[in-house]
Write a protein that holds these residues in place. Structure first.
Motif, short mmCIF file in Angstrom:
data_model
loop_
_atom_site.label_atom_id
_atom_site.label_comp_id
_atom_site.label_asym_id
_atom_site.label_seq_id
_atom_site.Cartn_x
_atom_site.Cartn_y
_atom_site.Cartn_z
N ILE A 12 20.71 74.92 56.68
CA ILE A 12 22.12 74.80 56.31
C ILE A 12 22.75 76.18 56.16
O ILE A 12 23.88 76.42 56.58
CB ILE A 12 22.28 73.99 55.00
CG1 ILE A 12 21.85 72.54 55.25
CG2 ILE A 12 23.71 74.03 54.48
CD1 ILE A 12 21.69 71.73 54.00
N MET A 13 21.97 77.12 55.61
CA MET A 13 22.52 78.45 55.39
C MET A 13 22.71 79.22 56.70
O MET A 13 23.53 80.12 56.79
CB MET A 13 21.61 79.24 54.45
CG MET A 13 21.73 78.74 53.02
SD MET A 13 21.01 79.86 51.84
CE MET A 13 19.31 79.72 52.26
N MET A 14 21.91 78.86 57.71
CA MET A 14 22.05 79.56 58.98
C MET A 14 23.16 78.98 59.85
O MET A 14 23.68 79.64 60.73
CB MET A 14 20.74 79.48 59.76
CG MET A 14 19.87 80.68 59.52
SD MET A 14 18.27 80.40 60.22
CE MET A 14 18.73 80.02 61.88
N ALA A 15 23.48 77.70 59.55
CA ALA A 15 24.41 76.98 60.43
C ALA A 15 25.72 77.71 60.71
O ALA A 15 26.09 77.85 61.89
CB ALA A 15 24.66 75.59 59.87
N PRO A 16 26.43 78.21 59.68
CA PRO A 16 27.73 78.83 60.00
C PRO A 16 27.61 79.98 61.00
O PRO A 16 28.36 80.05 61.98
CB PRO A 16 28.21 79.36 58.64
CG PRO A 16 27.47 78.59 57.63
CD PRO A 16 26.15 78.23 58.24
N ALA A 17 26.64 80.86 60.78
CA ALA A 17 26.48 82.01 61.67
C ALA A 17 26.13 81.56 63.09
O ALA A 17 26.71 82.05 64.07
CB ALA A 17 25.39 82.94 61.14
N VAL A 18 25.20 80.60 63.18
CA VAL A 18 24.78 80.15 64.51
C VAL A 18 25.93 79.48 65.25
O VAL A 18 26.19 79.76 66.43
CB VAL A 18 23.56 79.20 64.40
CG1 VAL A 18 23.25 78.56 65.73
CG2 VAL A 18 22.35 79.97 63.87
N ILE A 19 26.64 78.60 64.54
CA ILE A 19 27.74 77.87 65.19
C ILE A 19 28.84 78.85 65.64
O ILE A 19 29.33 78.76 66.77
CB ILE A 19 28.31 76.80 64.23
CG1 ILE A 19 27.27 75.69 64.03
CG2 ILE A 19 29.62 76.22 64.78
CD1 ILE A 19 27.59 74.75 62.89
N LEU A 20 29.19 79.78 64.77
CA LEU A 20 30.24 80.74 65.13
C LEU A 20 29.85 81.58 66.35
O LEU A 20 30.64 81.75 67.28
CB LEU A 20 30.52 81.69 63.95
CG LEU A 20 31.46 81.14 62.88
CD1 LEU A 20 31.49 82.08 61.68
CD2 LEU A 20 32.87 80.97 63.45
N LEU A 21 28.62 82.08 66.34
CA LEU A 21 28.21 82.93 67.47
C LEU A 21 28.07 82.13 68.75
O LEU A 21 28.37 82.61 69.84
CB LEU A 21 26.89 83.65 67.14
CG LEU A 21 27.04 84.85 66.20
CD1 LEU A 21 25.68 85.42 65.84
CD2 LEU A 21 27.91 85.92 66.83
N LEU A 22 27.63 80.89 68.60
CA LEU A 22 27.52 80.02 69.77
C LEU A 22 28.90 79.80 70.39
O LEU A 22 29.09 79.92 71.60
CB LEU A 22 26.89 78.69 69.35
CG LEU A 22 26.21 77.87 70.45
CD1 LEU A 22 25.04 78.64 71.03
CD2 LEU A 22 25.73 76.53 69.89
N GLY A 23 29.88 79.51 69.52
CA GLY A 23 31.24 79.30 70.00
C GLY A 23 31.80 80.57 70.63
O GLY A 23 32.39 80.54 71.70
N TRP A 24 31.57 81.69 69.96
CA TRP A 24 32.06 82.99 70.43
C TRP A 24 31.47 83.33 71.79
O TRP A 24 32.11 83.92 72.64
CB TRP A 24 31.72 84.05 69.39
CG TRP A 24 31.77 85.47 69.85
CD1 TRP A 24 30.73 86.34 69.87
CD2 TRP A 24 32.90 86.19 70.36
NE1 TRP A 24 31.15 87.55 70.34
CE2 TRP A 24 32.47 87.49 70.65
CE3 TRP A 24 34.24 85.85 70.59
CZ2 TRP A 24 33.33 88.46 71.17
CZ3 TRP A 24 35.09 86.82 71.10
CH2 TRP A 24 34.63 88.11 71.38
N MET A 25 30.20 82.93 72.00
CA MET A 25 29.56 83.25 73.26
C MET A 25 30.01 82.29 74.35
O MET A 25 30.37 82.71 75.44
CB MET A 25 28.04 83.18 73.08
CG MET A 25 27.27 83.64 74.31
SD MET A 25 25.51 83.45 74.10
CE MET A 25 25.34 81.70 74.30
N LEU A 26 29.99 80.99 74.03
CA LEU A 26 30.17 80.00 75.08
C LEU A 26 31.62 79.77 75.51
O LEU A 26 31.91 79.74 76.70
CB LEU A 26 29.56 78.65 74.65
CG LEU A 26 28.04 78.62 74.66
CD1 LEU A 26 27.54 77.25 74.23
CD2 LEU A 26 27.51 78.96 76.05
N VAL A 27 32.52 79.63 74.54
CA VAL A 27 33.89 79.24 74.90
C VAL A 27 34.56 80.24 75.85
O VAL A 27 34.95 79.88 76.97
CB VAL A 27 34.75 78.97 73.64
CG1 VAL A 27 36.19 78.70 74.03
CG2 VAL A 27 34.17 77.81 72.85
N PRO A 28 34.65 81.53 75.49
CA PRO A 28 35.29 82.46 76.43
C PRO A 28 34.51 82.62 77.73
O PRO A 28 35.10 82.78 78.79
CB PRO A 28 35.32 83.78 75.66
CG PRO A 28 34.94 83.49 74.28
CD PRO A 28 34.21 82.20 74.27
#
Lengths: 288, 276
Positions: A12-28
């Motif tokens: 749970i503690m890792m989730a925010p960082a992982v989700i944000l970086l995943l979005g930052w990498m994949l979406v653009p």
């Protein structure tokens, strides 16, 4: 031992960082990929449909492509050579016993903290300007004709500016590596009568090998994407247009998003090739 | 070290090292000196080093003409905000990877690092579009988020290496004594981690303060930080050396001072622990 509860908590503690970086990498990234296959001209009709690999072909066959590749290579390789060679020498010098070592170190490191737009403009105007720049003053003092450095020698100028910014980084990392060198080994070699050059070449250089590799890889990643230094000095004129700058112009200045995005994909691939080598070294270090 | 160094040798080293150090530092020194000159003295030939009429006029003019304070404030908000937000997100992540490692921890760390390698220009247009859609163009909140994202991998890595150095036995002892997860983090880990967190913050404020791709491309008048403010001196104002110098000095002074405090962390932060 990690309990099941703490494992869940860890996730749970890792989730925010992982989700944000995943979005930052994949979406653009996905958007860039998408645009690179479209005929997309926001100011001239918008999205004009599927383009296949046209953008990829046109980007590499345009007359600006090879000069941009050359410019990038010259700036990256030139800066690497200067910063690594001077960085090794400077690190060796700073490692010697002296008075005021801390202050000298601070003086040497300072350029790294100067923002790119400041170093670009200060060098361009106050040093390299052909009328009032310090270099012009020196040229006139020794009786030479002042040179319009930014126009006549754009690569020299940009490499000078960028090397000045990155030399502290190389020096600091190499100094850290030298200081971790086992001094007994050097003393043993000295007692055995190994001359200075040989001690440098057979003990210090191999020891520095890894640090030099790390410096080269990290700097390459940053140097491939230098932008502000060119933006405020030549703005890509006089043959100094790098790949990064070319893509920037295609996307934002001429608003050919499809073409610029194809260039962006090339840049991403190029950066990843360098990154793979860096990651391998970092990964090895993580195991030990 | 057993080797004895003669005084003569040390003197030569000192002289040489100081000469090189001053040469490298000279552009900064020259900028600072020029900022106190009149425009006429700034371009005088032969150049004037210390003997000129010292004036603070340029600083006043820069502030008056271009509202320097607004750019400074934007820089503080953007660099400070993105670092703070990044730290809040990174501490739990780094904590869990350092103290509850799983088989995938290493892969996750490496993947996070790989996002740092993405060249910004490759995703320039998508970011531009996203910013327009969200109404973030030329806003501080937009830049806070982008700079937080580009520096998040470095923050997590630095914190991870610092947390790794905290001995696990201490945690176990606390757990044996019946400390809950919350009090373990709050009263045992945090105090030990403060120096590491502080240096992580320091380095990331520096990186965010000097970032000059997104700040130049995603701001115009309202949210522009000092990097963009200086870029507006490209021409022809850049030819007013004294004013350019005053503006530059004000833009780099705070970070120069912070930078000197963080030289040790620089190596750790920027090599991802590959050089120690």
């Amino acid at each position: 031992m990690a309990t099941k509860a703490s494992r869940t908590a860890a996730r749970i503690m890792m989730a925010p960082a992982v989700i944000l970086l995943l979005g930052w990498m994949l979406v653009p990234l996905i958007m860039t990929l998408w645009f690179s296959f479209r005929n997309y001209l926001p100011l001239r009709g918008g999205d004009l449909g599927f383009a296949g690999f046209d953008n990829y072909v046109r980007f590499v066959t345009s007359s600006a492509f090879w000069p941009a590749v050359m410019a990038t290579m010259i700036i990256v390789v030139g800066t690497l050579v200067i910063t690594v060679v001077l960085g090794v020498l400077l690190a060796l010098l700073l490692d010697q016993p002296m008075w005021g070592q801390g202050i000298v170190r601070i003086l040497v490191i300072a350029p790294f903290f100067v923002m790119p737009t400041v170093s670009g403009l200060v060098w361009k105007n106050m040093f390299l300007d052909s009328v009032n720049g310090l270099f012009a003053h020196i040229a006139r003092f020794i009786g030479a004709t002042p040179v319009e450095w930014m126009i006549e020698a754009p690569f020299f100028s940009i490499i000078l500016i960028v090397s000045w910014q990155w030399l502290p980084f190389a020096t600091l990392i190499l100094l850290t590596a030298i200081q971790s060198l086992d001094s007994e080994q050097l003393e043993a070699a000295e007692i055995d009568g190994a001359p200075k050059i040989k001690r440098f070449w057979y003990i210090i250089v191999p020891h520095l090998g890894r640090a030099i590799t790390v410096v080269i890889l990290i700097q390459t990643i940053f140097l491939l994407s230098i932008f502000a230094e060119i933006y405020v000095t030549t703005a890509g004129a006089f043959g100094s247009k790098t790949l990064t700058y070319l893509i920037f112009q295609r996307v934002l200045e001429s608003q050919n998003v499809g073409l610029g995005s194809a260039g962006g994909v090339y840049a991403i691939i190029l950066a990843n090739i360098v990154a793979i080598f860096l990651m391998r070294i970092v990964g090895k270090n993580l195991d030990s | 070290m057993a080797r004895s160094i003669t005084t003569k040798r040390k003197t030569i080293n000192t002289a040489f090292a100081w000469a090189v150090g001053l040469l490298i530092f000279f552009p900064i020194l020259w900028t600072i000196l020029t900022s106190f000159k009149t425009e006429a003295d700034a371009i005088a030939f032969p150049p004037k080093f210390l003997f000129f009429d010292w004036t603070l006029e340029n600083y006043a003019v820069v502030q008056e003409r271009s509202d320097y304070m607004r750019f400074l404030w934007n820089s503080i908000i953007i660099a400070g905000g993105s670092t703070l937000l990044g730290i809040i997100i990174a501490i739990p992540a780094a904590w869990s990877m350092a103290f509850v490692p799983s088989r995938r921890t290493k892969d996750i760390l490496m993947w996070m690092l790989s996002t740092k390698m993405l060249p910004a220009v490759g995703v320039l247009y998508p970011m531009y579009l996203i910013f327009i859609k969200l109404g973030w163009l030329d806003t501080r909140i937009g830049l806070v988020i982008v700079l937080m994202l580009i520096n998040l991998p470095i923050i997590i890595w630095m914190l991870y290496t610092y947390f790794k150095e905290i001995p696990g036995e201490i945690l176990e002892a606390a757990r044996m004594d019946g400390a809950s997860l919350k009090s373990e983090i709050l009263y045992v880990l945090t105090p030990m981690a403060v120096p590491g967190i502080a240096s992580t913050i320091l380095l990331n404020v520096i990186l965010a303060w000097n970032e000059a791709f997104w700040t130049l491309n995603l701001t115009a008048a309202n949210a522009a930080p000092l990097t963009a403010f200086i870029a507006s001196y490209s021409s022809p104002e850049g030819l007013f050396y004294a004013k350019l110098s005053a503006a530059s000095t004000m833009a780099i002074a705070p970070i120069l001072i912070m930078g000197w405090f963080s030289q040790k962390q620089l190596v750790r932060g920027l090599t991802f622990g590959a050089v120690k």
